[in-house]
Motif scaffolding. Structure first.
Motif, PDB file in Angstrom:
ATOM      1  N   VAL A 136       0.836  -1.198   0.000  1.00  9.33           N
ATOM      2  CA  VAL A 136       0.000   0.000   0.000  1.00  9.33           C
ATOM      3  C   VAL A 136       0.872   1.250   0.000  1.00  9.33           C
ATOM      4  N   LEU A 137       0.575   2.175  -0.889  1.00  8.37           N
ATOM      5  CA  LEU A 137       1.220   3.485  -0.901  1.00  8.37           C
ATOM      6  C   LEU A 137       0.171   4.529  -0.537  1.00  8.37           C
ATOM      7  N   PRO A 138       0.206   5.067   0.686  1.00 14.51           N
ATOM      8  CA  PRO A 138      -0.771   6.090   1.064  1.00 14.51           C
ATOM      9  C   PRO A 138      -0.387   7.445   0.494  1.00 14.51           C
ATOM     10  N   LEU A 139      -1.377   8.187   0.068  1.00 17.88           N
ATOM     11  CA  LEU A 139      -1.207   9.578  -0.350  1.00 17.88           C
ATOM     12  C   LEU A 139      -2.126  10.403   0.546  1.00 17.88           C
ATOM     13  N   PRO A 140      -1.611  10.880   1.695  1.00 16.46           N
ATOM     14  CA  PRO A 140      -2.468  11.507   2.718  1.00 16.46           C
ATOM     15  C   PRO A 140      -3.324  12.642   2.173  1.00 16.46           C
ATOM     16  N   GLY A 141      -4.615  12.563   2.495  1.00 12.45           N
ATOM     17  CA  GLY A 141      -5.555  13.575   2.061  1.00 12.45           C
ATOM     18  C   GLY A 141      -6.063  13.372   0.654  1.00 12.45           C
ATOM     19  N   VAL A 142      -5.536  12.370  -0.053  1.00 11.86           N
ATOM     20  CA  VAL A 142      -5.927  12.116  -1.438  1.00 11.86           C
ATOM     21  C   VAL A 142      -6.496  10.710  -1.592  1.00 11.86           C
ATOM     22  N   GLY A 143      -5.769   9.693  -1.135  1.00  9.06           N
ATOM     23  CA  GLY A 143      -6.202   8.309  -1.270  1.00  9.06           C
ATOM     24  C   GLY A 143      -5.042   7.373  -1.070  1.00  9.06           C
ATOM     25  N   ARG A 144      -5.048   6.253  -1.761  1.00 16.24           N
ATOM     26  CA  ARG A 144      -3.923   5.324  -1.680  1.00 16.24           C
ATOM     27  C   ARG A 144      -3.933   4.411  -2.898  1.00 16.24           C
ATOM     28  N   VAL A 145      -2.740   3.861  -3.192  1.00 18.06           N
ATOM     29  CA  VAL A 145      -2.586   2.873  -4.244  1.00 18.06           C
ATOM     30  C   VAL A 145      -2.362   1.524  -3.574  1.00 18.06           C
ATOM     31  N   GLU A 146      -3.151   0.551  -3.947  1.00 22.37           N
ATOM     32  CA  GLU A 146      -3.016  -0.800  -3.418  1.00 22.37           C
ATOM     33  C   GLU A 146      -2.306  -1.643  -4.460  1.00 22.37           C
ATOM     34  N   ALA A 147      -1.060  -2.011  -4.163  1.00 21.99           N
ATOM     35  CA  ALA A 147      -0.205  -2.663  -5.144  1.00 21.99           C
ATOM     36  C   ALA A 147      -0.479  -4.148  -5.290  1.00 21.99           C
ATOM     37  N   GLY A 148      -1.224  -4.723  -4.377  1.00 26.47           N
ATOM     38  CA  GLY A 148      -1.535  -6.140  -4.479  1.00 26.47           C
ATOM     39  C   GLY A 148      -0.509  -7.038  -3.845  1.00 26.47           C
ATOM     40  N   GLY A 149       0.484  -6.488  -3.202  1.00 28.90           N
ATOM     41  CA  GLY A 149       1.509  -7.281  -2.526  1.00 28.90           C
ATOM     42  C   GLY A 149       2.710  -6.421  -2.224  1.00 28.90           C
ATOM     43  N   PRO A 150       3.532  -6.791  -1.230  1.00 30.23           N
ATOM     44  CA  PRO A 150       4.711  -5.996  -0.888  1.00 30.23           C
ATOM     45  C   PRO A 150       5.614  -5.807  -2.096  1.00 30.23           C
ATOM     46  N   GLY A 151       6.176  -4.648  -2.195  1.00 27.44           N
ATOM     47  CA  GLY A 151       7.071  -4.394  -3.315  1.00 27.44           C
ATOM     48  C   GLY A 151       7.345  -2.916  -3.465  1.00 27.44           C
ATOM     49  N   ASP A 211      -6.334   6.393   5.466  1.00 23.74           N
ATOM     50  CA  ASP A 211      -5.006   6.735   5.980  1.00 23.74           C
ATOM     51  C   ASP A 211      -4.592   5.809   7.117  1.00 23.74           C
ATOM     52  N   PRO A 212      -3.357   5.297   7.096  1.00 24.68           N
ATOM     53  CA  PRO A 212      -2.916   4.387   8.160  1.00 24.68           C
ATOM     54  C   PRO A 212      -2.796   5.052   9.521  1.00 24.68           C
ATOM     55  N   TYR A 213      -2.751   6.387   9.567  1.00 22.62           N
ATOM     56  CA  TYR A 213      -2.607   7.099  10.836  1.00 22.62           C
ATOM     57  C   TYR A 213      -3.923   7.761  11.274  1.00 22.62           C
ATOM     58  N   ARG A 214      -5.043   7.308  10.731  1.00 27.34           N
ATOM     59  CA  ARG A 214      -6.311   7.951  11.092  1.00 27.34           C
ATOM     60  C   ARG A 214      -6.762   7.599  12.505  1.00 27.34           C
ATOM     61  N   LEU A 215      -6.249   6.516  13.071  1.00 28.92           N
ATOM     62  CA  LEU A 215      -6.598   6.118  14.432  1.00 28.92           C
ATOM     63  C   LEU A 215      -5.395   5.465  15.087  1.00 28.92           C
ATOM     64  N   PRO A 216      -4.926   5.995  16.228  1.00 27.55           N
ATOM     65  CA  PRO A 216      -3.812   5.356  16.923  1.00 27.55           C
ATOM     66  C   PRO A 216      -4.205   3.960  17.398  1.00 27.55           C
ATOM     67  N   PRO A 217      -3.256   3.034  17.450  1.00 30.62           N
ATOM     68  CA  PRO A 217      -3.581   1.689  17.930  1.00 30.62           C
ATOM     69  C   PRO A 217      -3.944   1.703  19.414  1.00 30.62           C
ATOM     70  N   ASP A 218      -4.841   0.805  19.787  1.00 31.46           N
ATOM     71  CA  ASP A 218      -5.216   0.614  21.200  1.00 31.46           C
ATOM     72  C   ASP A 218      -5.763   1.882  21.836  1.00 31.46           C
ATOM     73  N   MET A 219      -6.519   2.685  21.075  1.00 29.07           N
ATOM     74  CA  MET A 219      -7.093   3.897  21.647  1.00 29.07           C
ATOM     75  C   MET A 219      -8.411   3.567  22.326  1.00 29.07           C
ATOM     76  N   GLY A 220      -8.550   4.015  23.564  1.00 34.72           N
ATOM     77  CA  GLY A 220      -9.789   3.819  24.300  1.00 34.72           C
ATOM     78  C   GLY A 220      -9.800   2.513  25.065  1.00 34.72           C
TER      79      GLY A 220
END
Length: 432
Positions: A136-151, A211-220
């Motif tokens: 996944v390549l995130p483009l914050p505020g725009v969207g993201r590209v899902e590459a289909g696998g690490p690379g 976005d991967p940073y839209r919610l911190p892990p273990d919040m609440g």
């Protein structure tokens, strides 16, 4: 913090919770100054401890920094928008608090997608290969590209067309189009693997479910979860947003405008039970995290309530309103009408501020003329809610003014809150 206190009139205006251009400009300028400070702090940490950073993460960070500088020289307003985007603050908070090692390296590499976003929005020619962890390549505020696998992904941006494909230059996973006449370097996309953010109707607010940073892990407690794209009812969110904004316009046009301009993103949370939940993050002003609302009234009240938390947290970063408590002894805690558990002074101030805004909203709703389109049922409910919350806020303000934990600016801020609270009248008598 800022070097000098703002104009007292600006603080007084913010204390009323009422929207105003001077207060909004002060908070926006302070937010950007703080983002620049945190980014510089991250750079200093990398420079001082570069030998502990993995080579790949260091390369991505340094390449991102150079690309960000290029974009800033070409279009500083675009770079400012990317840096001030709510999830950028969440990323900076995560990176600066991460211990050395894999977690820090992972956060550090995120600067490159941020810089790529800024460069593409600024209209720069770009030809580079970037890592796409998890495919996944995130483009914050725009969207993201899902590459289909690490690379790795190759980004080829020329003129108004951007192609993002395999790292070897073959194939095409996504095509982005740059719109020169759009607001702040607008990008739209299509093609396999492209996922763009959805805009909520009638403004620039986006539904942030990528976005991967839209919610911190273990919040609440228990931990909350951000809804994934596949589980987000975009049409439902758009309908509730439109209805809530319409209700606010009929009740309090200034607050409707403030919500549209100050809420940059709404982050859908996975529902838990039937009760609607709203949350804000001090590191991400402009983001409201919430579960689907029960209706227009529920969403309108949640937006107003949570926006005040965001405003006050931003203000406290710039002008401390209460003193930090020594960690070697427990902080005093106080009872408030809207919570079962005792709250520290900062929690009392946050709650009083948000509920003062709701009291102001309900006061206007209860008095709204029939021709305004405000539903009669909400007018009646608002009168009841005002009567209840107005007294609770009065008690909380008295607690705050008796506390010795407020700074001089904080004490004056609370006095101004009390003055606005008094201007609303008292109980049902104020509503006729």
């Amino acid at each position: 913090m800022i070097a000098a206190p703002p104009d007292p009139a600006v603080l007084a205006g913010l204390a009323t919770t009422r929207p105003g251009p001077a207060g909004a400009s002060f908070l926006r300028a302070g937010l950007h100054a703080r983002r620049l400070l945190l980014l510089k702090t991250l750079l200093v940490r990398v420079q001082r401890h570069r030998e502990t950073v993995a080579s790949g993460a260091l390369r991505a960070f340094e390449a991102g920094w150079l690309l960000l500088e290029r974009a800033e020289r070409a279009h500083p307003d675009v770079v400012r928008a990317v840096l001030d985007y709510p999830t950028t603050g969440a990323w900076l908070a995560a990176a600066l608090t991460a211990p050395p090692g894999a977690a820090f390296d992972r956060h550090l590499a995120h600067l490159e997608p941020l810089a790529v976003t800024a460069a593409l929005r600024a209209g720069l020619s770009v030809d580079l290969v970037v890592e796409a962890p998890g495919g996944v390549l995130p483009l914050p505020g725009v969207g993201r590209v899902e590459a289909g696998g690490p690379g790795r992904l190759r980004i080829d941006a020329r003129s108004r067309s951007v192609r993002i494909g395999g790292g070897d230059g073959t194939g095409s996973r996504a095509v982005l189009r740059r719109h020169a006449h759009g607001p702040g370097g607008r990008l739209t996309g299509s093609g396999p693997g492209w996922r763009g953010l959805c805009a909520l109707p009638g403004g620039a607010t986006r539904l942030e479910d990528l976005d991967p940073y839209r919610l911190p892990p273990d919040m609440g407690m228990p931990p909350r979860a951000a809804a994934d794209r596949a589980d987000t009812d975009h049409a439902g969110w758009a309908a509730r947003w439109t209805a809530a904004r319409g209700l606010l316009r009929g009740t309090d046009r200034a607050r409707a405008v403030e919500v549209g301009r100050s809420v940059d993103v709404v982050v859908p949370l996975v529902p838990r039970g039937t009760r609607s939940i709203g949350v804000t993050l001090s590191a991400a002003p402009g983001a409201i995290l919430m579960t689907p609302a029960a209706g227009a009234v529920d969403m309108a009240e949640t937006l107003v309530h949570e926006l005040q938390h965001s405003k006050l947290a931003m203000l406290h970063e710039l002008v401390p309103l209460h003193r930090s408590h020594s960690p070697d002894r427990p902080a005093p805690a106080y009872r408030v009408g809207w919570r079962r558990d005792p709250r520290p002074v900062g929690g009392v101030l946050q709650g009083a501020y948000a509920h003062l805004a709701l009291a102001d909203l309900w006061h206007r709703a209860a008095r709204a003329p029939r021709a305004s389109g405000v539903p009669g049922q909400w007018r009646v409910r608002s009168a009841q809610q005002f009567d209840h919350v107005h007294d609770q806020v009065a008690e909380a303000l008295a607690v705050l003014l008796e506390s010795d934990e407020l700074t001089n600016e904080g004490r004056e801020f609370v006095r101004q809150m009390r003055q606005h609270h008094a201007s609303l009248g008292s109980g049902r008598r104020a509503l006729g």
